[in-house]
Design an enzyme around this catalytic site. Sequence first.
Site, PDB file in Angstrom:
ATOM      1  N   HIS A  16      -5.087  -8.230 -29.041  1.00  0.00           N
ATOM      2  CA  HIS A  16      -3.943  -7.381 -28.684  1.00  0.00           C
ATOM      3  C   HIS A  16      -4.221  -6.653 -27.366  1.00  0.00           C
ATOM      4  O   HIS A  16      -3.358  -6.578 -26.489  1.00  0.00           O
ATOM      5  CB  HIS A  16      -3.709  -6.309 -29.762  1.00  0.00           C
ATOM      6  CG  HIS A  16      -3.255  -6.827 -31.094  1.00  0.00           C
ATOM      7  ND1 HIS A  16      -3.857  -6.472 -32.282  1.00  0.00           N
ATOM      8  CD2 HIS A  16      -2.246  -7.655 -31.425  1.00  0.00           C
ATOM      9  CE1 HIS A  16      -3.227  -7.051 -33.290  1.00  0.00           C
ATOM     10  NE2 HIS A  16      -2.248  -7.799 -32.806  1.00  0.00           N
ATOM     11  N   LYS A  40       5.196  -3.751 -46.360  1.00  0.00           N
ATOM     12  CA  LYS A  40       3.782  -4.133 -46.277  1.00  0.00           C
ATOM     13  C   LYS A  40       2.902  -2.970 -46.725  1.00  0.00           C
ATOM     14  O   LYS A  40       3.261  -1.808 -46.543  1.00  0.00           O
ATOM     15  CB  LYS A  40       3.418  -4.499 -44.826  1.00  0.00           C
ATOM     16  CG  LYS A  40       3.753  -5.939 -44.461  1.00  0.00           C
ATOM     17  CD  LYS A  40       3.086  -6.319 -43.149  1.00  0.00           C
ATOM     18  CE  LYS A  40       3.457  -7.726 -42.692  1.00  0.00           C
ATOM     19  NZ  LYS A  40       2.932  -8.023 -41.365  1.00  0.00           N
ATOM     20  N   ARG A  89      -1.128 -17.563 -29.641  1.00  0.00           N
ATOM     21  CA  ARG A  89      -2.505 -18.025 -29.794  1.00  0.00           C
ATOM     22  C   ARG A  89      -2.597 -19.536 -29.842  1.00  0.00           C
ATOM     23  O   ARG A  89      -3.287 -20.159 -29.086  1.00  0.00           O
ATOM     24  CB  ARG A  89      -3.124 -17.426 -31.074  1.00  0.00           C
ATOM     25  CG  ARG A  89      -3.477 -15.974 -30.951  1.00  0.00           C
ATOM     26  CD  ARG A  89      -3.789 -15.384 -32.274  1.00  0.00           C
ATOM     27  NE  ARG A  89      -2.649 -15.504 -33.172  1.00  0.00           N
ATOM     28  CZ  ARG A  89      -2.518 -14.855 -34.306  1.00  0.00           C
ATOM     29  NH1 ARG A  89      -3.457 -14.061 -34.725  1.00  0.00           N
ATOM     30  NH2 ARG A  89      -1.439 -14.999 -35.043  1.00  0.00           N
ATOM     31  N   SER A 127      -5.504  -9.680 -36.899  1.00  0.00           N
ATOM     32  CA  SER A 127      -5.848  -8.496 -37.704  1.00  0.00           C
ATOM     33  C   SER A 127      -6.269  -8.926 -39.102  1.00  0.00           C
ATOM     34  O   SER A 127      -7.185  -8.338 -39.688  1.00  0.00           O
ATOM     35  CB  SER A 127      -4.645  -7.552 -37.799  1.00  0.00           C
ATOM     36  OG  SER A 127      -4.270  -7.104 -36.523  1.00  0.00           O
TER      37      SER A 127
HETATM   38  O1  PNS Z   1       2.185  -8.070 -35.525  1.00  0.00           O
HETATM   39  P1  PNS Z   1       3.246  -8.864 -36.221  1.00  0.00           P
HETATM   40  O2  PNS Z   1       3.245  -8.538 -37.700  1.00  0.00           O
HETATM   41  O3  PNS Z   1       3.135 -10.329 -35.937  1.00  0.00           O
HETATM   42  O4  PNS Z   1       4.665  -8.362 -35.619  1.00  0.00           O
HETATM   43  C1  PNS Z   1       5.883  -8.880 -36.089  1.00  0.00           C
HETATM   44  C2  PNS Z   1       7.067  -8.050 -35.568  1.00  0.00           C
HETATM   45  C3  PNS Z   1       6.879  -6.582 -35.921  1.00  0.00           C
HETATM   46  C4  PNS Z   1       7.169  -8.182 -34.071  1.00  0.00           C
HETATM   47  C5  PNS Z   1       8.357  -8.616 -36.231  1.00  0.00           C
HETATM   48  O5  PNS Z   1       8.179  -8.739 -37.599  1.00  0.00           O
HETATM   49  C6  PNS Z   1       9.583  -7.754 -35.949  1.00  0.00           C
HETATM   50  O6  PNS Z   1      10.079  -7.711 -34.855  1.00  0.00           O
HETATM   51  N1  PNS Z   1      10.061  -7.040 -36.998  1.00  0.00           N
HETATM   52  C7  PNS Z   1      11.167  -6.093 -36.897  1.00  0.00           C
HETATM   53  C8  PNS Z   1      12.414  -6.641 -37.587  1.00  0.00           C
HETATM   54  C9  PNS Z   1      13.166  -7.556 -36.645  1.00  0.00           C
HETATM   55  O7  PNS Z   1      13.530  -7.212 -35.545  1.00  0.00           O
HETATM   56  N2  PNS Z   1      13.438  -8.796 -37.110  1.00  0.00           N
HETATM   57  C10 PNS Z   1      14.180  -9.780 -36.343  1.00  0.00           C
HETATM   58  C11 PNS Z   1      13.276 -10.767 -35.632  1.00  0.00           C
HETATM   59  S1  PNS Z   1      13.250 -12.268 -36.549  1.00  0.00           S
END
Ligand code: PNS
Length: 160
Positions: A16, A40, A89, A127
């Site tokens: 990150h 979560k 990645r 993570s």
């Molecule tokens: O670190 P992560 O868990 O891979 O991050 C995922 C994240 C937070 C970027 C994604 O789950 C997100 O944007 N969630 C917020 C809800 C949202 O906007 N959903 C629509 C996108 S499909």
Amino acid sequence: MIAIYPGSFDPITLGHLDIIERGCRLFERVVVAVLRNPNKTPLFSVQQRLEQIRISTSHLANVEIDSFDGLTVKYAQMRQAQVLLRGLRAISDFEAELQMAHTNKTLAAHVETVFLATSNEHSFLSSSVVKEIAKFGGSVDHLVPQHVALDIYRCHTKTP
Ligand code: PNS
């Protein structure tokens, strides 16, 4: 141009941090935004994660740390950001990331997703991998900033 770097960051890893540092060279401002996700059960609270990110990025002048809930694009619009920054990645990330980028585009046509390829040495890092290693007593010193490693060891009551 303002970029939002959204994620769970539970906890922030060197992967990150690499994306944040490179993002800071590309954009005027990078907002690292921690999702407050009620679905979560994280290892670290949002407050702890914000503090971990703050310490990890204290050497960067154009970074901001925040948390949000709801849709990422709504948050990006509220912050008047034009870009969502994500690290890629491997092929395994690609499908979910592309789906997310396309979905976000249907919700906010003017918000662009920009992917940065993770550096080679971080291509396996997540993570979840960090938490798994620490859970079984392994060292994560080479995977996360030092103060984060100490936080993790404290969680598992293991000294480095
Ligand atoms: O670190 P992560 O868990 O891979 O991050 C995922 C994240 C937070 C970027 C994604 O789950 C997100 O944007 N969630 C917020 C809800 C949202 O906007 N959903 C629509 C996108 S499909």
